[in-house]
Design an enzyme around this catalytic site. Structure first.
Site, mmCIF file in Angstrom:
data_model
loop_
_atom_site.group_PDB
_atom_site.id
_atom_site.type_symbol
_atom_site.label_atom_id
_atom_site.label_comp_id
_atom_site.label_asym_id
_atom_site.label_seq_id
_atom_site.Cartn_x
_atom_site.Cartn_y
_atom_site.Cartn_z
ATOM 1 C CB CYS A 277 -0.685 2.189 1.968
ATOM 2 S SG CYS A 277 0.502 0.882 0.889
ATOM 3 C CB CYS B 73 -0.484 -1.440 -0.697
ATOM 4 S SG CYS B 73 1.203 -0.090 -0.638
#
Length: 353
Positions: free
Chosen positions: A194, A98
């Site tokens: 995330c 991410c």
């Protein structure tokens, strides 16, 4: 600095809020940006509430507010990677991907396209310039240090980012947010994968892979419980399966092995550990500034917030590295990140083979 424009990734949390606050106080031209990511239709997500909090912070700081559409990148480079790694029997680290592809990828491209000189995030990490480039260092708050998740970044990415909160402990960040009257001052830290939040891994993976309940085995091979599907377990895990209790014995059990062929996991009341002088092989290497030196001792970390262990670099090529541990540590999981440090300096790392 008043001529320099920085786009701050406002997540709706306190860390990114104070990052924007500090940069404005320093004299930068600050723009707040909410990064919109992909989510499956069936998963409940509070991104709209987070975006509203980010917007309120921008209004309080009197800075412009934009939204960056990173859905495609998140879907293809983070979520799909997450699913495929589990399918392959490995344990993924989506936060690393991410950061690499979304926060320091799509968001950075978005910012540059709109005329920004820098981007900034609320990561607890630091950077410094050297005569040959930029270095990444641990944040001063040892409990919050997030350099572990940034090992895959390139020189170009680090050169373009500011990390305003990495030089302070969390308590100072919250105090500054309170003083500034930011609504995020007392907001709890987000937990989970995330941007996906606190998802249930079996539920998420079960939408893309058929998970079949299986037998939990003792070290002697006796069936002592049931699990949700061997694919989703990792070495050292102590939750997500049931074990028959005998009398009042409720001691925790840890996963020490699994068979994807037989769909079984083996558990033990003893936490698995890696013996001294064990070999850890890494692939997909990335060295942020300079590669480590062969035969030298370094600190390595194979899990977030793990106490680092000393290890010697035994082999190094363009694609793989082998470290030999100098002390006992947690058993690493294939697919996870191993990050290499020289003191507080993060050299980079690789994916555990």
């Amino acid at each position: 600095m008043s001529k320099k424009t920085v786009f701050v990734g406002l997540s709706g949390g306190v860390d990114s809020s104070v990052a924007a606050l500090r940069l404005k106080q320093t004299g930068y031209n600050v723009v707040g940006v909410f990064i919109k990511v992909w989510q499956p239709d069936w998963l409940s997500c509070n991104w709209e509430a987070e975006r509203l909090d980010a917007m309120r912070v921008a209004a309080k700081l009197d800075i412009p507010f934009l939204t960056c559409d990173a859905e495609a990148s998140y879907r293809d480079d983070v979520a799909q990677y997450f699913i495929e790694e589990y399918k392959a029997g490995r344990t993924p680290n989506p936060d690393v991907m991410c950061n690499k592809h979304v926060k320091f990828g799509t968001f950075l491209e978005f910012a540059k396209h709109h005329g920004a000189d820098y981007i900034a995030t609320g990561h607890y990490a630091q950077k410094r310039a050297s005569h040959t480039g930029h270095e990444l260092l641990r944040g001063v708050d040892g409990d919050k240090d997030q350099s572990y998740f940034l090992w895959a970044l390139s020189q170009t990415q680090i050169a373009s980012v500011l990390l305003p909160v990495g030089n302070s402990p969390k308590s100072v960040i919250r105090s500054e947010a309170n003083t500034a009257g930011l609504i995020t001052a007392d907001k709890k830290d987000s937990q989970g994968v995330c941007f996906l939040g606190h998802i249930d891994i079996p539920e998420f993976i079960g939408h893309y892979v058929e998970l079949k309940p299986g037998v939990v085995l003792s070290e002697s091979g006796e069936a002592i419980g049931e699990h949700q599907g061997a694919l989703i377990y990792t070495t050292g895990q102590r939750h997500g399966f049931t074990v028959k209790t005998i009398g009042s014995n409720t001691e925790p059990h840890y996963v020490i092995d699994r068979s994807l062929t037989d769909n079984t996991i083996t558990v033990s009341p003893h936490k698995p550990s890696l013996a001294t002088h064990s070999h850890i092989t890494l692939r997909n290497l990335n060295w942020i500034h300079e590669a480590p030196t062969l035969h030298q001792l370094y600190e390595i970390q194979t899990r977030y917030r793990q106490t680092p262990v000393m290890a010697r670099l035994a082999e190094l090529s363009g694609t793989t590295a082998v470290f030999v541990t100098e002390g006992k540590s947690d058993v690493p999981s294939s697919g996870q990140s191993c990050v290499v440090y020289a003191g507080s300096l993060c050299l980079g790392g690789g994916i555990i083979l």
